[in-house]
Design a protein around this motif. Structure first.
Motif, short mmCIF file in Angstrom:
data_model
loop_
_atom_site.label_atom_id
_atom_site.label_comp_id
_atom_site.label_asym_id
_atom_site.label_seq_id
_atom_site.Cartn_x
_atom_site.Cartn_y
_atom_site.Cartn_z
N CYS A 1 0.80 -1.14 0.17
CA CYS A 1 0.02 0.10 -0.04
C CYS A 1 0.87 1.15 -0.04
O CYS A 1 2.09 1.04 0.59
CB CYS A 1 -0.97 -0.12 1.36
N ASP A 2 0.70 2.14 -0.63
CA ASP A 2 1.11 3.42 -0.95
C ASP A 2 0.33 4.61 -0.52
O ASP A 2 -0.62 4.69 -1.42
CB ASP A 2 1.82 3.70 -2.07
N THR A 3 0.48 5.29 0.58
CA THR A 3 -0.56 6.19 1.02
C THR A 3 -0.40 7.54 0.22
O THR A 3 0.74 7.68 -0.13
CB THR A 3 -0.44 6.57 2.69
N PRO A 4 -1.35 8.40 -0.02
CA PRO A 4 -1.17 9.85 -0.71
C PRO A 4 -0.43 10.68 0.35
O PRO A 4 -0.60 10.81 1.53
CB PRO A 4 -2.63 10.23 -1.00
N PRO A 5 0.32 11.45 -0.31
CA PRO A 5 1.24 12.58 0.58
C PRO A 5 0.34 13.55 1.17
O PRO A 5 -0.75 13.99 0.44
CB PRO A 5 2.13 13.04 -0.62
N ASN A 6 0.39 13.75 2.45
CA ASN A 6 -0.48 14.95 3.23
C ASN A 6 0.26 15.48 4.22
O ASN A 6 1.44 14.89 4.37
CB ASN A 6 -1.94 14.14 3.65
N LEU A 7 -0.30 16.45 4.59
CA LEU A 7 0.25 17.46 5.65
C LEU A 7 -0.50 18.03 6.71
O LEU A 7 -1.96 17.99 6.26
CB LEU A 7 1.35 18.37 5.21
N HIS A 8 -0.21 18.16 7.88
CA HIS A 8 -1.03 19.08 8.97
C HIS A 8 -0.43 20.32 9.11
O HIS A 8 0.71 20.26 9.46
CB HIS A 8 -1.14 17.99 9.99
N LYS A 9 -1.18 21.35 8.54
CA LYS A 9 -0.50 22.56 8.92
C LYS A 9 -0.16 23.21 10.07
O LYS A 9 0.74 23.79 10.48
CB LYS A 9 -1.42 23.77 8.12
N HIS A 10 -1.00 22.68 11.14
CA HIS A 10 -0.94 23.29 12.67
C HIS A 10 -0.69 22.07 13.66
O HIS A 10 -0.57 22.28 14.73
CB HIS A 10 -2.30 23.99 13.00
N THR A 11 -0.75 20.80 13.14
CA THR A 11 -0.72 19.65 14.00
C THR A 11 0.43 18.84 13.78
O THR A 11 0.98 18.63 12.64
CB THR A 11 -2.18 18.76 13.73
N TRP A 12 1.10 18.40 15.04
CA TRP A 12 2.27 17.40 15.16
C TRP A 12 1.58 16.27 14.94
O TRP A 12 0.78 16.01 15.61
CB TRP A 12 3.05 17.72 16.20
N GLU A 13 2.43 15.23 14.37
CA GLU A 13 2.08 13.63 14.48
C GLU A 13 3.04 12.92 15.07
O GLU A 13 4.21 13.08 14.63
CB GLU A 13 1.64 13.24 13.01
N TYR A 14 2.80 12.19 16.04
CA TYR A 14 3.89 10.97 16.67
C TYR A 14 3.46 9.77 16.03
O TYR A 14 2.43 9.20 16.64
CB TYR A 14 3.84 11.40 18.18
N VAL A 15 4.31 9.10 15.59
CA VAL A 15 3.85 7.58 14.83
C VAL A 15 4.72 6.59 15.75
O VAL A 15 6.07 6.84 15.88
CB VAL A 15 4.31 7.71 13.41
N PHE A 16 3.93 5.85 16.58
CA PHE A 16 4.49 4.47 16.97
C PHE A 16 4.21 3.29 16.33
O PHE A 16 2.88 2.82 15.91
CB PHE A 16 3.82 4.49 18.64
#
Length: 135
Positions: free
Chosen positions: A50-65
């Motif tokens: 699977c290849d997800t589409p590129p996206n961003l969050h302008k005001h939100t940080w994301e922490y991935v575990f």
């Protein structure tokens, strides 16, 4: 003074959380009160190849575990392999996507500040067609 947490909020079975699909990725938003905790927690399950589409969050940080599996993470122009046990932050304003190989990837993402579902801070790359979450 300590707060009393209702027993109902202490234990949540993932199978009972509504699943939404977006671009082949199964998403489950865990039922935490954003007002009390200030974050949104998302369980993500990316199938193999699977290849997800590129996206961003302008005001939100994301922490991935990363909970299980392997994939490649792309943050702006950088890429790196990720696997079970890895954790990394995605700063606000950084385009990101994930590409799994022969194994599926599961992860928990914590968003801070919490996602406002009436106006979510999710922006697909300009060349991508914006699609809504399937119900």
């Amino acid at each position: 003074m300590s707060k009393t947490i209702p027993p109902k909020t202490l234990l949540v079975n993932l199978a009972q959380v509504k699943k939404r699909n977006f671009e082949g990725v199964a998403l489950r938003f865990l039922p935490l009160s954003a007002r009390e905790f200030g974050v949104t927690v998302l369980h993500e399950s990316l199938p193999a190849y699977c290849d997800t589409p590129p996206n961003l969050h302008k005001h939100t940080w994301e922490y991935v575990f990363v909970l299980s599996g392997r994939a490649t993470a792309y943050l702006d122009e950088r890429s790196f392999p990720i696997k079970k046990g890895d954790m990394f932050p995605i700063p606000a304003g950084v385009y990101h996507r994930f590409k799994s190989g022969k194994s599926k990837l599961t992860a928990l993402s914590v968003f801070s500040p919490a996602i406002n579902f009436k106006n979510p801070d999710v922006h697909l790359a300009p060349k991508m067609k914006k699609e809504k979450l399937e119900k």
